[in-house]
Write a protein that holds these residues in place. Structure first.
Motif, PDB file in Angstrom:
ATOM      1  N   ASN A  85       0.823  -1.230   0.135  1.00 58.34           N
ATOM      2  CA  ASN A  85       0.074   0.082   0.099  1.00 58.34           C
ATOM      3  C   ASN A  85       0.660   1.494   0.002  1.00 58.34           C
ATOM      4  O   ASN A  85       0.445   2.260  -0.319  1.00 58.34           O
ATOM      5  N   LYS A  86       2.082   1.135   0.165  1.00 56.64           N
ATOM      6  CA  LYS A  86       3.243   2.312  -0.026  1.00 56.64           C
ATOM      7  C   LYS A  86       3.449   2.651  -1.219  1.00 56.64           C
ATOM      8  O   LYS A  86       4.118   3.578  -1.448  1.00 56.64           O
ATOM      9  N   ILE A  87       3.212   1.838  -2.355  1.00 59.20           N
ATOM     10  CA  ILE A  87       3.341   1.869  -3.583  1.00 59.20           C
ATOM     11  C   ILE A  87       2.681   2.819  -4.223  1.00 59.20           C
ATOM     12  O   ILE A  87       1.421   2.232  -4.579  1.00 59.20           O
ATOM     13  N   GLU A  88       2.828   3.877  -4.681  1.00 58.50           N
ATOM     14  CA  GLU A  88       1.984   4.566  -5.328  1.00 58.50           C
ATOM     15  C   GLU A  88       1.278   4.186  -6.741  1.00 58.50           C
ATOM     16  O   GLU A  88       2.347   3.599  -7.498  1.00 58.50           O
ATOM     17  N   GLY A  89       0.186   4.168  -7.014  1.00 59.48           N
ATOM     18  CA  GLY A  89      -0.607   3.628  -8.315  1.00 59.48           C
ATOM     19  C   GLY A  89      -0.696   2.080  -8.097  1.00 59.48           C
ATOM     20  O   GLY A  89      -1.359   1.684  -9.093  1.00 59.48           O
ATOM     21  N   LEU A  90      -0.401   1.337  -7.298  1.00 55.93           N
ATOM     22  CA  LEU A  90      -0.375   0.004  -6.890  1.00 55.93           C
ATOM     23  C   LEU A  90      -2.032  -0.333  -6.337  1.00 55.93           C
ATOM     24  O   LEU A  90      -2.033   0.421  -5.459  1.00 55.93           O
ATOM     25  N   VAL A  91      -2.707  -0.967  -7.124  1.00 55.46           N
ATOM     26  CA  VAL A  91      -3.988  -1.661  -6.569  1.00 55.46           C
ATOM     27  C   VAL A  91      -3.834  -2.809  -5.885  1.00 55.46           C
ATOM     28  O   VAL A  91      -3.337  -3.727  -6.624  1.00 55.46           O
ATOM     29  N   VAL A  92      -4.060  -2.884  -4.540  1.00 56.84           N
ATOM     30  CA  VAL A  92      -3.729  -4.494  -4.174  1.00 56.84           C
ATOM     31  C   VAL A  92      -5.293  -4.786  -3.650  1.00 56.84           C
ATOM     32  O   VAL A  92      -6.031  -4.180  -2.745  1.00 56.84           O
ATOM     33  N   GLU A  93      -5.413  -6.406  -4.052  1.00 56.75           N
ATOM     34  CA  GLU A  93      -6.672  -6.950  -3.473  1.00 56.75           C
ATOM     35  C   GLU A  93      -6.216  -8.247  -2.839  1.00 56.75           C
ATOM     36  O   GLU A  93      -5.274  -8.994  -3.440  1.00 56.75           O
ATOM     37  N   ASN A  94      -6.500  -8.341  -1.694  1.00 56.84           N
ATOM     38  CA  ASN A  94      -6.081  -9.338  -0.623  1.00 56.84           C
ATOM     39  C   ASN A  94      -7.173 -10.551  -0.980  1.00 56.84           C
ATOM     40  O   ASN A  94      -8.433 -10.420  -0.774  1.00 56.84           O
ATOM     41  N   ILE A  95      -6.848 -11.498  -1.769  1.00 58.75           N
ATOM     42  CA  ILE A  95      -7.806 -12.452  -1.929  1.00 58.75           C
ATOM     43  C   ILE A  95      -8.246 -13.506  -0.709  1.00 58.75           C
ATOM     44  O   ILE A  95      -7.525 -13.730   0.066  1.00 58.75           O
ATOM     45  N   GLN A  96      -9.561 -13.377  -0.508  1.00 61.96           N
ATOM     46  CA  GLN A  96     -10.253 -13.955   0.900  1.00 61.96           C
ATOM     47  C   GLN A  96     -10.171 -15.561   0.517  1.00 61.96           C
ATOM     48  O   GLN A  96     -11.081 -15.911   0.084  1.00 61.96           O
ATOM     49  N   THR A  97      -9.130 -16.083   0.911  1.00 60.79           N
ATOM     50  CA  THR A  97      -9.157 -17.569   0.581  1.00 60.79           C
ATOM     51  C   THR A  97      -8.864 -18.289   1.960  1.00 60.79           C
ATOM     52  O   THR A  97      -8.271 -17.685   3.036  1.00 60.79           O
ATOM     53  N   SER A  98      -9.026 -19.717   1.721  1.00 63.16           N
ATOM     54  CA  SER A  98      -8.517 -20.629   3.055  1.00 63.16           C
ATOM     55  C   SER A  98      -7.302 -20.966   2.396  1.00 63.16           C
ATOM     56  O   SER A  98      -6.497 -19.956   1.477  1.00 63.16           O
ATOM     57  N   CYS A  99      -6.678 -22.226   2.647  1.00 66.11           N
ATOM     58  CA  CYS A  99      -5.734 -23.006   1.977  1.00 66.11           C
ATOM     59  C   CYS A  99      -5.803 -22.777   0.718  1.00 66.11           C
ATOM     60  O   CYS A  99      -6.567 -23.000  -0.225  1.00 66.11           O
ATOM     61  N   CYS A 100      -4.433 -22.692  -0.169  1.00 67.69           N
ATOM     62  CA  CYS A 100      -4.720 -22.868  -1.509  1.00 67.69           C
ATOM     63  C   CYS A 100      -4.875 -24.454  -1.835  1.00 67.69           C
ATOM     64  O   CYS A 100      -5.284 -24.574  -3.213  1.00 67.69           O
TER      65      CYS A 100
END
Length: 169
Positions: A85-100
């Protein structure tokens, strides 16, 4: 001896470094394992401590973040999010998952492969598929990256590799 001198241990693989805080001290109760437990950090945790001295390049991209099970269990995904989130212009989406679904070599087992694929297809794979091909996938766990590569033929990156291209030293 290094821990007793105040030199911390930093690791890249979440399951390895976080076992220093939980499994090992619970199995072996000594002064040494107490030092280990209290002075072991993930790569991201260390960078967060130093982040005021780090300058990031701006980048107009989207990142999908998949947290490793150990990171989720120890609430250690937040340091990754904080850095991204400190990287300007970067859109971050945390994938709401359990184990892969890979869980070490679990996903490669003859009797467990189908279960592994069901887990991956619950949220992880659909989220990645529903994004553009140029989306960047970050997954710190080695087995998580293997699951994504083997299941979707999509390369996922450890945060360290991603940041290597996006930090100004």
């Amino acid at each position: 001896p290094y821990l007793k001198q105040g030199i911390s241990i930093v690791g890249l693989e979440p399951s390895c470094i976080l076992s220093f805080r939980d499994e090992i001290p619970n199995l072996i109760k000594t002064e040494d394992t107490e030092y280990l437990q209290n002075n072991s950090y993930t790569f991201e945790e260390l960078l967060n401590k130093k982040s005021k001295r780090i300058k990031f390049k701006s980048i107009n991209k989207k990142v999908l973040l998949h947290g490793h099970c150990h990171q989720k269990a120890f609430d250690a995904v937040k340091p990754i999010e904080n850095l991204l989130n400190k990287i300007e212009g970067l859109v971050v989406e945390n994938i709401q998952t359990s184990c892969c679904g890979m869980a070490g070599s679990f996903g490669y087992g003859k009797d467990t492969y189908n279960i592994s694929m069901k887990m991956a297809n619950e949220r992880l794979f659909p989220t990645i598929k529903n994004n553009s091909n140029d989306v960047i996938v970050i997954a710190d766990g080695t087995s998580c990256r293997c699951q994504i590569k083997d299941g979707l033929n999509k390369e996922a990156f450890h945060l360290a590799k991603f940041l290597d291209k996006n930090i100004i030293y």
